[in-house]
Write an enzyme that holds these catalytic residues in place. Structure first.
Site, PDB file in Angstrom:
ATOM      1  N   HIS A 135      45.701-114.819 -21.980  1.00 22.75           N
ATOM      2  CA  HIS A 135      45.267-115.022 -20.595  1.00 22.75           C
ATOM      3  C   HIS A 135      46.345-115.699 -19.732  1.00 22.75           C
ATOM      4  O   HIS A 135      47.071-116.590 -20.187  1.00 22.75           O
ATOM      5  CB  HIS A 135      43.992-115.859 -20.561  1.00 22.75           C
ATOM      6  N   ASN A 136      46.420-115.253 -18.504  1.00 23.52           N
ATOM      7  CA  ASN A 136      47.306-115.842 -17.490  1.00 23.52           C
ATOM      8  C   ASN A 136      48.791-115.773 -17.836  1.00 23.52           C
ATOM      9  O   ASN A 136      49.588-116.562 -17.322  1.00 23.52           O
ATOM     10  CB  ASN A 136      46.914-117.305 -17.200  1.00 23.52           C
TER      11      ASN A 136
END
Ligand SMILES: CC(C)(COP(=O)(O)OP(=O)(O)OC[C@H]1O[C@@H](n2cnc3c(N)ncnc32)[C@H](O)[C@@H]1OP(=O)(O)O)[C@@H](O)C(=O)NCCC(=O)NCCS
Length: 212
Positions: A135-136
């Site tokens: 994620h991210n």
């Protein structure tokens, strides 16, 4: 469809293109001596750039079928200039998030990869088999993320970064453009542009030579 390349990575790309068959899939290699004219006895291998424009008039789609960020970018530019349209290859087993994922053109997302929600992959990047982008994470253009490598949450890679097989980049780190991460490394600090990091924990073994 034309696959640029006809060896190593190209034959793995073939495994991600089951919808294509002899008659609508071609390969290109003008550097390797003594290649068979038909890959696996079925798929024609074009051996000269002169053959490409006629093929692109029938079907302008092409994909990158070799590794190395710099070479991938050069060939993307060259085949676009011949009238080609750069496409992505995404394997059927790739797990790609449905939310907030921004994908550039010309990717290779190979089998058993994981791309989390809220991530970005820049143009021409190769995410090799079993690699994970959590994620991210932001990955720049023409990066190569080798088999089994893991980019943990929130890390950021500049353009042309190479991450070796089974390496891990810890969360929220920044790997600047052109850096190389050795196979099996565990990166625990930010990595400056053009540096090479190896080992566990990761240590810089090479820095770019100053040009001034
Ligand atoms: C890190 C890497 C890019 C360095 O390549 P290089 O610039 O040619 O550097 P060298 O081979 O000269 O190695 C430099 C030093 O790092 C060490 N080293 C290289 N790779 C290493 C690795 N993965 N882990 C630990 N040490 C490593 C070498 O032993 C050498 O140490 P020394 O100076 O004490 O002798 C390369 O070794 C590597 O790991 N590439 C990843 C390959 C890969 O995963 N490919 C996927 C293809 S699908």
């Amino acid at each position: 469809m034309l696959v640029v390349g006809a060896r190593g990575h190209a034959i793995e790309i073939l495994q991600c293109l089951p919808q294509f068959a002899a008659g609508n899939l071609y390969f290109f290699d003008d550097v390797t001596p003594d290649l068979e004219p038909l890959l696996f006895g079925q798929f024609p291998v074009l051996r000269s750039l002169d053959q490409v424009p006629a093929l692109f008039q029938q079907d302008p789609a092409f994909v990158l079928g070799l590794g190395g960020g710099r070479l991938r970018q050069q060939l993307a530019d060259k085949f676009r200039a011949l009238g080609g349209q750069l496409q992505s290859v995404v394997a059927s087993s790739a797990q790609i998030g449905q939310h907030g994922v921004v994908l550039g053109e010309g990717l290779n997302v190979m089998h058993h990869t994981f791309v989390a929600n809220a991530t970005r992959l820049g143009e021409g990047t190769l995410l090799n088999a079993g690699a994970a982008v959590h994620h991210n994470v932001t990955v720049g253009s023409y990066c190569e993320i080798s088999p089994g490598a893991r980019l943990l949450g929130g890390c950021r890679l500049g353009d042309m970064v190479m991450v070796g097989a089974n390496a891990t980049v810890l969360p929220r780190l920044t790997i600047e453009a052109g850096a190389k991460i050795g196979a099996g490394a565990v990166v625990i600090h930010d990595v400056p542009a053009g540096a090479t990091v190896v080992g566990v924990p990761g240590r810089v073994v090479r820095r770019p030579v100053a040009t001034e």
